[in-house]
Every structure is written in C-alpha cells, then in structure tokens.
Design a protein around this motif. Structure first.
Motif, PDB file in Angstrom:
ATOM      1  N   THR A 175      27.235  34.418  44.460  1.00 16.63           N
ATOM      2  CA  THR A 175      28.448  34.873  43.783  1.00 16.63           C
ATOM      3  C   THR A 175      28.333  34.666  42.282  1.00 16.63           C
ATOM      4  OG1 THR A 175      29.816  34.466  45.731  1.00 16.63           O
ATOM      5  CG2 THR A 175      30.956  34.561  43.606  1.00 16.63           C
ATOM      6  N   VAL A 176      27.891  33.485  41.881  1.00  9.09           N
ATOM      7  CA  VAL A 176      27.712  33.199  40.457  1.00  9.09           C
ATOM      8  C   VAL A 176      26.708  34.179  39.847  1.00  9.09           C
ATOM      9  CG1 VAL A 176      26.870  31.488  38.790  1.00  9.09           C
ATOM     10  CG2 VAL A 176      28.312  30.759  40.695  1.00  9.09           C
ATOM     11  N   LEU A 177      25.610  34.409  40.537  1.00  5.63           N
ATOM     12  CA  LEU A 177      24.582  35.313  40.010  1.00  5.63           C
ATOM     13  C   LEU A 177      25.106  36.750  39.898  1.00  5.63           C
ATOM     14  CD1 LEU A 177      21.435  33.936  41.875  1.00  5.63           C
ATOM     15  CD2 LEU A 177      22.212  33.438  39.541  1.00  5.63           C
ATOM     16  N   GLY A 178      25.863  37.183  40.890  1.00  2.00           N
ATOM     17  CA  GLY A 178      26.432  38.524  40.838  1.00  2.00           C
ATOM     18  C   GLY A 178      27.437  38.681  39.713  1.00  2.00           C
ATOM     19  N   ARG A 179      28.245  37.657  39.507  1.00  2.17           N
ATOM     20  CA  ARG A 179      29.201  37.699  38.392  1.00  2.17           C
ATOM     21  C   ARG A 179      28.467  37.716  37.056  1.00  2.17           C
ATOM     22  NH1 ARG A 179      33.399  33.212  40.899  1.00  2.17           N
ATOM     23  NH2 ARG A 179      34.473  34.642  42.307  1.00  2.17           N
ATOM     24  N   GLN A 180      27.414  36.911  36.955  1.00  2.00           N
ATOM     25  CA  GLN A 180      26.620  36.880  35.723  1.00  2.00           C
ATOM     26  C   GLN A 180      25.970  38.240  35.466  1.00  2.00           C
ATOM     27  OE1 GLN A 180      26.221  34.674  33.258  1.00  2.00           O
ATOM     28  NE2 GLN A 180      24.659  35.868  32.221  1.00  2.00           N
ATOM     29  N   ALA A 181      25.524  38.890  36.524  1.00  2.00           N
ATOM     30  CA  ALA A 181      24.885  40.205  36.389  1.00  2.00           C
ATOM     31  C   ALA A 181      25.909  41.300  36.101  1.00  2.00           C
ATOM     32  CB  ALA A 181      24.109  40.543  37.658  1.00  2.00           C
ATOM     33  N   GLY A 182      27.184  40.989  36.298  1.00  4.84           N
ATOM     34  CA  GLY A 182      28.229  41.950  36.008  1.00  4.84           C
ATOM     35  C   GLY A 182      28.387  43.037  37.058  1.00  4.84           C
ATOM     36  N   ILE A 183      28.018  42.739  38.302  1.00  4.21           N
ATOM     37  CA  ILE A 183      28.153  43.770  39.331  1.00  4.21           C
ATOM     38  C   ILE A 183      29.632  44.026  39.616  1.00  4.21           C
ATOM     39  CG2 ILE A 183      25.960  43.069  40.367  1.00  4.21           C
ATOM     40  CD1 ILE A 183      27.849  42.256  42.857  1.00  4.21           C
ATOM     41  N   PRO A 196      32.064  44.295  42.474  1.00  6.60           N
ATOM     42  CA  PRO A 196      32.108  43.984  43.904  1.00  6.60           C
ATOM     43  C   PRO A 196      32.483  45.190  44.764  1.00  6.60           C
ATOM     44  CG  PRO A 196      33.185  42.260  42.659  1.00  6.60           C
ATOM     45  CD  PRO A 196      32.895  43.373  41.698  1.00  6.60           C
ATOM     46  N   ALA A 197      33.251  46.113  44.232  1.00 10.88           N
ATOM     47  CA  ALA A 197      33.645  47.299  44.998  1.00 10.88           C
ATOM     48  C   ALA A 197      32.439  48.169  45.365  1.00 10.88           C
ATOM     49  CB  ALA A 197      34.656  48.124  44.202  1.00 10.88           C
ATOM     50  N   ASP A 198      31.375  48.048  44.611  1.00 14.43           N
ATOM     51  CA  ASP A 198      30.162  48.824  44.895  1.00 14.43           C
ATOM     52  C   ASP A 198      29.350  48.238  46.041  1.00 14.43           C
ATOM     53  OD1 ASP A 198      30.793  50.498  42.793  1.00 14.43           O
ATOM     54  OD2 ASP A 198      29.411  49.528  41.380  1.00 14.43           O
ATOM     55  N   TYR A 199      29.724  47.066  46.524  1.00 14.38           N
ATOM     56  CA  TYR A 199      28.935  46.373  47.535  1.00 14.38           C
ATOM     57  C   TYR A 199      29.790  45.941  48.718  1.00 14.38           C
ATOM     58  CZ  TYR A 199      25.433  46.525  43.955  1.00 14.38           C
ATOM     59  OH  TYR A 199      24.549  46.974  43.015  1.00 14.38           O
ATOM     60  N   ALA A 200      30.517  46.888  49.260  1.00 14.70           N
ATOM     61  CA  ALA A 200      31.329  46.598  50.440  1.00 14.70           C
ATOM     62  C   ALA A 200      30.438  46.652  51.682  1.00 14.70           C
ATOM     63  CB  ALA A 200      32.463  47.607  50.557  1.00 14.70           C
ATOM     64  N   TYR A 235      35.154  35.877  49.869  1.00 14.71           N
ATOM     65  CA  TYR A 235      34.978  36.094  48.429  1.00 14.71           C
ATOM     66  C   TYR A 235      33.532  36.398  48.073  1.00 14.71           C
ATOM     67  CZ  TYR A 235      32.790  31.516  47.694  1.00 14.71           C
ATOM     68  OH  TYR A 235      31.923  30.458  47.716  1.00 14.71           O
ATOM     69  N   TYR A 236      32.603  35.862  48.823  1.00 11.53           N
ATOM     70  CA  TYR A 236      31.181  36.018  48.517  1.00 11.53           C
ATOM     71  C   TYR A 236      30.554  37.259  49.150  1.00 11.53           C
ATOM     72  CZ  TYR A 236      31.220  33.481  52.962  1.00 11.53           C
ATOM     73  OH  TYR A 236      31.487  33.072  54.240  1.00 11.53           O
ATOM     74  N   ALA A 237      31.277  37.960  50.043  1.00  7.62           N
ATOM     75  CA  ALA A 237      30.696  39.069  50.803  1.00  7.62           C
ATOM     76  C   ALA A 237      30.000  40.124  49.930  1.00  7.62           C
ATOM     77  CB  ALA A 237      31.749  39.706  51.700  1.00  7.62           C
ATOM     78  N   PRO A 238      30.650  40.676  48.901  1.00  7.60           N
ATOM     79  CA  PRO A 238      29.945  41.706  48.128  1.00  7.60           C
ATOM     80  C   PRO A 238      28.729  41.157  47.380  1.00  7.60           C
ATOM     81  CG  PRO A 238      32.066  41.194  47.118  1.00  7.60           C
ATOM     82  CD  PRO A 238      32.014  40.469  48.428  1.00  7.60           C
ATOM     83  N   TYR A 239      28.794  39.894  47.020  1.00 11.24           N
ATOM     84  CA  TYR A 239      27.683  39.292  46.280  1.00 11.24           C
ATOM     85  C   TYR A 239      26.491  39.020  47.204  1.00 11.24           C
ATOM     86  CZ  TYR A 239      31.423  38.894  42.923  1.00 11.24           C
ATOM     87  OH  TYR A 239      32.462  39.192  42.076  1.00 11.24           O
ATOM     88  N   VAL A 240      26.780  38.640  48.442  1.00  9.96           N
ATOM     89  CA  VAL A 240      25.714  38.457  49.437  1.00  9.96           C
ATOM     90  C   VAL A 240      25.031  39.800  49.678  1.00  9.96           C
ATOM     91  CG1 VAL A 240      25.259  38.000  51.890  1.00  9.96           C
ATOM     92  CG2 VAL A 240      26.731  36.438  50.575  1.00  9.96           C
ATOM     93  N   TYR A 241      25.843  40.836  49.881  1.00 11.46           N
ATOM     94  CA  TYR A 241      25.305  42.177  50.136  1.00 11.46           C
ATOM     95  C   TYR A 241      24.445  42.637  48.954  1.00 11.46           C
ATOM     96  CZ  TYR A 241      25.395  47.109  51.541  1.00 11.46           C
ATOM     97  OH  TYR A 241      25.042  48.379  51.914  1.00 11.46           O
TER      98      TYR A 241
END
Length: 170
Positions: free
Chosen positions: A48-56, A58-62, A74-80
C-alpha cells in the motif's frame, strides 16, 4: 495535507521519517494520535505504501486473483498492482497473505523490486557491510539486503547484524 501529530513518536529514531510518510499520506497512524512505529509491517501495508508512493490510482486496480484479498480491503488495489507489475508475488498460487508480518529480508526484496520496476537506481551511500549474520540471510534476499543497506534504506542493527528474520516495523 496536514501532518498528523502522533504522541508516540517523539524521540523515536524514525521520527523524521514517520513525519515524512504521514505528511504525504503514504502511511496512516493506527489511530488519529498513535502511529505505533515499532509494530510489525505486513505485506498488505508495505505494498500500500509503495503504491501510494508510486501515485497509482486505486480505481485502476480493482479485483484480485488472490482468495485472501477481499476487494473491500484498503490494500486490495495495491496488492493487485504490486502483483501485476512484479513487485510482489503471492505466497501460493491463489493467496497473497496480506496480513503476514514481513521480515527485514522480505521487506528488502520488495523495496528492491519496487525500485527496479520504477526504473530507479539505488544510491550507494554506504560501503557494503560485512554483517556478522550474513550467513542467515537467505540467498534469494542477500543481494536486496546489500542494496538496501548500501542505499541507507535499511540499516544494520547492534552487533553488526542485518537481522534478516526480525520483523520489519512500521
């Protein structure tokens, strides 16, 4: 974004780093006033931290291919995202184990993978340490552990140890 004021970080060795990640929305406290810096970091938290840092977005990773990652977590889109871009793998064919506590060597691998996927070159701010417990670092993690140490991202511990099997903390 306003930086939260956590009552449990004053004088902590990571106080400035905690302020950095909290002020940028990369990490949240466990409550409004408690960060819990010495609590364990889980696989779901770190991606989750890495995805937020990368600026993804989350709606793109459902969705998820992992049966242990609820789509509402909360972590689901970041795991995906992390699994799809090659930062993290599942712990089995259809599980990710998002609540599993990360070891320091596992965190080193995920952070190295993140840098590689984003095309970031890691600095060599420190000479490579000859850790007293280097033989305990798993072969699959040894290069990442060295890279994170040399970059100054994961420091050694007392007694010139990397302590690869210890929990990674928030």
């Amino acid at each position: 974004q306003e930086t939260p004021v956590f009552i449990d970080i004053e004088g902590h060795w990571a106080e400035a780093d905690i302020d950095f990640v909290a002020s940028r929305g990369l990490m949240c406290g466990v409550s409004r006033m408690i960060f819990a810096p010495d609590e364990a970091m889980t696989r779901g938290m770190l991606v989750t931290v890495l995805g937020r840092q990368a600026g993804i977005d989350p709606a793109d990773y459902a969705g998820s291919t992992f049966k242990d990652v609820p789509e509402t977590a909360y972590y689901a889109p970041y795991v995906y995202w992390a699994a799809n871009v090659g930062i993290a793998q599942g712990t089995a064919n259809d599980t990710f184990s998002p609540d599993q506590v990360l070891t320091r060597q596992e965190a080193a691998v995920l952070l190295t993978n993140y840098a590689n996927v984003l095309g970031d070159s890691l600095p060599h701010n420190w000479p490579k340490a000859a850790f007293a417990d280097a033989a305990v670092i798993e072969e699959w993690a040894s290069q990442s552990a060295a890279q994170m140490q040399q970059a100054g991202i994961i420091a050694g511990k007392d007694g010139n140890r990397f302590d690869p099997l210890a929990k990674a903390t928030r």
